[in-house]
Design an enzyme around this catalytic site. Structure first.
Site, PDB file in Angstrom:
ATOM      1  N   HIS A 131       0.757  -1.196  -0.034  1.00 12.63           N
ATOM      2  CA  HIS A 131       0.136   0.104   0.017  1.00 12.63           C
ATOM      3  C   HIS A 131       0.861   1.176  -0.097  1.00 12.63           C
ATOM      4  O   HIS A 131       1.502   1.632  -1.021  1.00 12.63           O
ATOM      5  CB  HIS A 131      -0.929  -0.110   1.296  1.00 12.63           C
ATOM      6  N   HIS A 183      -3.285  -2.052  -9.814  1.00 10.48           N
ATOM      7  CA  HIS A 183      -4.357  -1.432  -9.026  1.00 10.48           C
ATOM      8  C   HIS A 183      -5.353  -2.269  -8.835  1.00 10.48           C
ATOM      9  O   HIS A 183      -5.935  -2.586  -9.722  1.00 10.48           O
ATOM     10  CB  HIS A 183      -4.383   0.098  -9.275  1.00 10.48           C
ATOM     11  N   ASP A 206       2.481   5.043  -7.036  1.00 12.58           N
ATOM     12  CA  ASP A 206       3.961   4.949  -6.322  1.00 12.58           C
ATOM     13  C   ASP A 206       5.248   4.659  -7.475  1.00 12.58           C
ATOM     14  O   ASP A 206       6.406   4.627  -6.743  1.00 12.58           O
ATOM     15  CB  ASP A 206       3.506   3.744  -5.366  1.00 12.58           C
TER      16      ASP A 206
HETATM   17  C1  SDX Z   1      -1.507   2.058  -3.373  1.00 15.40           C
HETATM   18  O1  SDX Z   1      -6.450   1.042  -3.373  1.00 15.40           O
HETATM   19  C2  SDX Z   1      -5.897   2.187  -3.244  1.00 15.40           C
HETATM   20  O2  SDX Z   1      -6.435   3.163  -3.797  1.00 15.40           O
HETATM   21  C3  SDX Z   1      -4.290   2.469  -2.973  1.00 15.40           C
HETATM   22  C4  SDX Z   1      -3.810   3.577  -3.466  1.00 15.40           C
HETATM   23  C5  SDX Z   1      -4.045   4.815  -2.769  1.00 15.40           C
HETATM   24  O3  SDX Z   1      -3.803   5.842  -3.174  1.00 15.40           O
HETATM   25  O4  SDX Z   1      -4.530   4.523  -1.447  1.00 15.40           O
HETATM   26  O5  SDX Z   1      -3.712   3.807  -4.857  1.00 15.40           O
HETATM   27  C6  SDX Z   1      -1.949   3.513  -3.250  1.00 15.40           C
HETATM   28  O6  SDX Z   1      -1.870   1.184  -2.615  1.00 15.40           O
HETATM   29  C7  SDX Z   1      -0.969   1.827  -5.055  1.00 15.40           C
HETATM   30  C8  SDX Z   1      -0.449   0.531  -5.042  1.00 15.40           C
HETATM   31  C9  SDX Z   1       0.661   0.323  -4.593  1.00 15.40           C
HETATM   32  N1  SDX Z   1       1.176  -0.903  -4.415  1.00 15.40           N
HETATM   33  C10 SDX Z   1       2.152  -1.423  -5.399  1.00 15.40           C
HETATM   34  O7  SDX Z   1       2.329  -1.123  -6.422  1.00 15.40           O
HETATM   35  C11 SDX Z   1       2.339  -3.023  -4.955  1.00 15.40           C
HETATM   36  C12 SDX Z   1       2.365  -3.880  -6.203  1.00 15.40           C
HETATM   37  N2  SDX Z   1       1.085  -3.887  -6.640  1.00 15.40           N
HETATM   38  C13 SDX Z   1       0.366  -5.180  -6.380  1.00 15.40           C
HETATM   39  O8  SDX Z   1       0.668  -5.645  -5.201  1.00 15.40           O
HETATM   40  C14 SDX Z   1      -0.992  -5.237  -6.727  1.00 15.40           C
HETATM   41  O9  SDX Z   1      -1.271  -4.765  -7.900  1.00 15.40           O
HETATM   42  C15 SDX Z   1      -2.168  -4.271  -5.786  1.00 15.40           C
HETATM   43  C16 SDX Z   1      -1.918  -4.921  -4.364  1.00 15.40           C
HETATM   44  C17 SDX Z   1      -1.757  -2.760  -5.824  1.00 15.40           C
HETATM   45  C18 SDX Z   1      -3.450  -4.504  -6.298  1.00 15.40           C
HETATM   46  O10 SDX Z   1      -3.714  -5.843  -5.995  1.00 15.40           O
HETATM   47  P1  SDX Z   1      -5.059  -6.682  -6.575  1.00 15.40           P
HETATM   48  O11 SDX Z   1      -6.207  -5.570  -7.017  1.00 15.40           O
HETATM   49  O12 SDX Z   1      -5.333  -7.508  -5.224  1.00 15.40           O
HETATM   50  O13 SDX Z   1      -4.629  -7.314  -7.863  1.00 15.40           O
HETATM   51  P2  SDX Z   1      -4.258  -8.884  -7.931  1.00 15.40           P
HETATM   52  O14 SDX Z   1      -3.403  -9.283  -6.909  1.00 15.40           O
HETATM   53  O15 SDX Z   1      -5.647  -9.465  -7.733  1.00 15.40           O
HETATM   54  O16 SDX Z   1      -3.698  -9.031  -9.515  1.00 15.40           O
HETATM   55  C19 SDX Z   1      -4.577  -9.453 -10.185  1.00 15.40           C
HETATM   56  C20 SDX Z   1      -3.288 -10.156 -11.060  1.00 15.40           C
HETATM   57  C21 SDX Z   1      -2.741 -11.309 -10.260  1.00 15.40           C
HETATM   58  O17 SDX Z   1      -2.288 -12.396 -11.204  1.00 15.40           O
HETATM   59  P3  SDX Z   1      -3.202 -13.708 -11.385  1.00 15.40           P
HETATM   60  O18 SDX Z   1      -3.395 -14.357 -10.049  1.00 15.40           O
HETATM   61  O19 SDX Z   1      -4.336 -13.236 -11.997  1.00 15.40           O
HETATM   62  O20 SDX Z   1      -2.405 -14.460 -12.305  1.00 15.40           O
HETATM   63  O21 SDX Z   1      -2.269  -9.547 -11.658  1.00 15.40           O
HETATM   64  C22 SDX Z   1      -1.025  -9.687 -10.808  1.00 15.40           C
HETATM   65  C23 SDX Z   1      -1.532 -10.763  -9.760  1.00 15.40           C
HETATM   66  O22 SDX Z   1      -0.418 -11.561  -9.269  1.00 15.40           O
HETATM   67  N3  SDX Z   1      -0.485  -8.556 -10.367  1.00 15.40           N
HETATM   68  C24 SDX Z   1       0.800  -8.182 -10.460  1.00 15.40           C
HETATM   69  C25 SDX Z   1       1.088  -7.223  -9.911  1.00 15.40           C
HETATM   70  N4  SDX Z   1      -0.093  -6.560  -9.446  1.00 15.40           N
HETATM   71  C26 SDX Z   1      -1.076  -7.490  -9.758  1.00 15.40           C
HETATM   72  N5  SDX Z   1       1.701  -9.074 -10.780  1.00 15.40           N
HETATM   73  C27 SDX Z   1       3.179  -8.516 -10.710  1.00 15.40           C
HETATM   74  N6  SDX Z   1       3.224  -7.218 -10.409  1.00 15.40           N
HETATM   75  C28 SDX Z   1       2.278  -6.561  -9.843  1.00 15.40           C
HETATM   76  N7  SDX Z   1       2.706  -5.112  -9.332  1.00 15.40           N
END
Ligand code: SDX
Length: 395
Positions: A234, A273, A329
């Protein structure tokens, strides 16, 4: 329109009416109280945006003068709080210090604690605004003190001046009266504060609303939000992006890293996201701010790796199919590095502005005539109705 959705995979069982931020994840739209993030980032200031988020309208000149004065006269914090912060280890993570200090503030203000001052102690607008001024005012001071603590320096006192400019004064290494932060950097950080101020029911804002629904005091609610934001998935993602880019090291290593991401051995931090399945509108603005900062601080070499990584990912079917785009980020950490902040301070730079959004949601919840304690349900997956049998002879 009440957003009520339930997805067993994520246990997203939150329904909430809110008029603070509007997000269209498919179109990459973000508005605060109906104003586009692009226009606010270009024309407003963080403290004015904080007023907009909390009170619902842009301030009149009289409202602005009063709000600015009230917030800026609440930037000092108690010596006891300073002493508490000084008791942390020299290498304490700034976010750990911030969460603890904000929570400790609840012990300094029993008049603002429903458990002590009565369930309706926030009904009086004067009492509620007092907490808003205090928390907005003291957040940068606590943050700056955690920064000074980490570099082993005396804590600086706040000065009267612009909200974000004052923050620079409290951070400055020289602590001399001639120190003047570069106006481009002050504006850049102020824009970044605007971009990070509010984002609907993200993990940390949901945490604040959960705590607020139990009528927990606002300082502890804010500490709870900061605790959620501390997480690397996050608010800690900007710090994680820096670690990722540093680990990649050179553009030549990007293809191998991308393969690791596809094999789920790595995450592409700063990408993806829950809501945006298109480009995060904030990421575009952050990238523009980066160029302005590099003009002053010199180009941060990691930006080249970041931009190459983005180009490759945006053209790779794997990321396109999963709708993974840069989020807020992805570039912010590179800017903070160019400005000289240590990586573990980046989540604190996210927390300061997000407090405005948390205060807005807290106040909105308090005014909700149907407010109830948040109580999500689960999907039970365990055993049922088993008969007890003694498994082991216990003495
Ligand atoms: C913030 O919610 C908000 O509004 C948050 C925020 C705010 O202003 O408050 O915008 C701030 O938290 C931004 C996000 C910062 N975090 C990161 O950058 C960390 C990396 N991102 C991931 O951990 C992920 O994308 C999340 C946590 C941000 C979102 O996760 P989700 O919505 O639960 O997505 P998911 O895990 O369901 O992903 C769907 C697919 C998965 O693959 P499959 O299971 O379908 O095979 O996409 C893949 C995930 O493995 N995936 C990623 C990825 N993000 C999702 N694969 C590699 N790298 C990534 N970053």
């Amino acid at each position: 329109e009440v957003t009520r959705y339930f997805d067993p995979g994520y246990m997203n069982t939150v329904n909430c009416r809110s008029s603070i931020a509007f997000i269209d994840g498919e179109k990459g739209i973000l508005e605060y109280r109906g104003y586009s993030i692009e226009e606010l980032a270009e024309k407003s200031t963080f403290l004015e945006v904080a007023f907009l988020l909390i009170y619902g309208e842009l301030p009149t000149i009289q409202q602005w003068k009063k709000f600015n004065k009230k917030v800026m006269t609440h930037t000092f914090h108690h010596n006891e709080l300073r002493n508490m912060m000084k008791s942390f280890r020299y290498d304490a993570h700034p976010m750990g210090m911030f969460v603890s200090a904000m929570s400790a503030l609840s012990t300094f203000h029993p008049e603002a604690n429903p458990a002590l001052a009565g369930q309706n102690c926030y009904d009086d607008p004067i009492a509620r605004n007092k907490q808003i001024y205090r928390i907005l005012g003291t957040a940068p001071t606590i943050a700056a003190s955690s920064y000074r603590h980490r570099i082993g320096r005396e804590y600086n006192s706040p000065r009267y001046g612009g909200y974000t400019e004052n923050f620079f004064y409290m951070l400055d290494n020289l602590n001399d009266s001639d120190f003047k932060p570069h106006p481009v950097l002050v504006r850049a950080l102020d824009v970044l504060f605007i971009l990070h101020a509010e984002h609907e029911l993200n993990c940390s804002t949901s945490a604040v609303r959960h705590l607020a629904s139990a009528n927990t005091d606002i300082y502890t609610c804010i500490a709870g939000g900061a605790a959620a934001l501390y997480g690397p998935l996050h608010g800690g993602a900007n710090e994680a992006v820096l670690k990722m880019l540093t680990k990649i090291g050179t553009k030549d290593n990007i293809p191998a890293f991308i393969e690791k991401v596809k094999n789920k051995e790595e995450k592409l931090m700063g990408f993806g996201h829950r809501v945006y399945k298109n480009y995060d509108p904030r990421a575009k603005i952050v990238r523009k701010v980066a160029e302005e900062v590099f003009e002053v601080c010199g180009k941060e070499t990691l930006i080249d790796i970041a931009m190459e990584l983005e180009t490759i990912a945006l053209n790779d079917p794997y990321f396109i199919e999963k709708k993974l785009y840069p989020n807020v980020d992805f570039y912010s950490g590179v800017i903070y590095k160019a400005m000289g902040f240590p990586p573990d301070f980046y989540p604190v730079l996210f927390t300061i502005p997000r407090i405005a959004g948390w205060l807005a949601h807290w106040s909105e919840f308090l005014d909700d005539k149907d407010k109830k304690i948040v109580r999500p349900r689960q999907i039970y997956t365990g055993h049922r109705k088993r008969g007890y049998e003694l498994k082991v002879e216990r003495d």
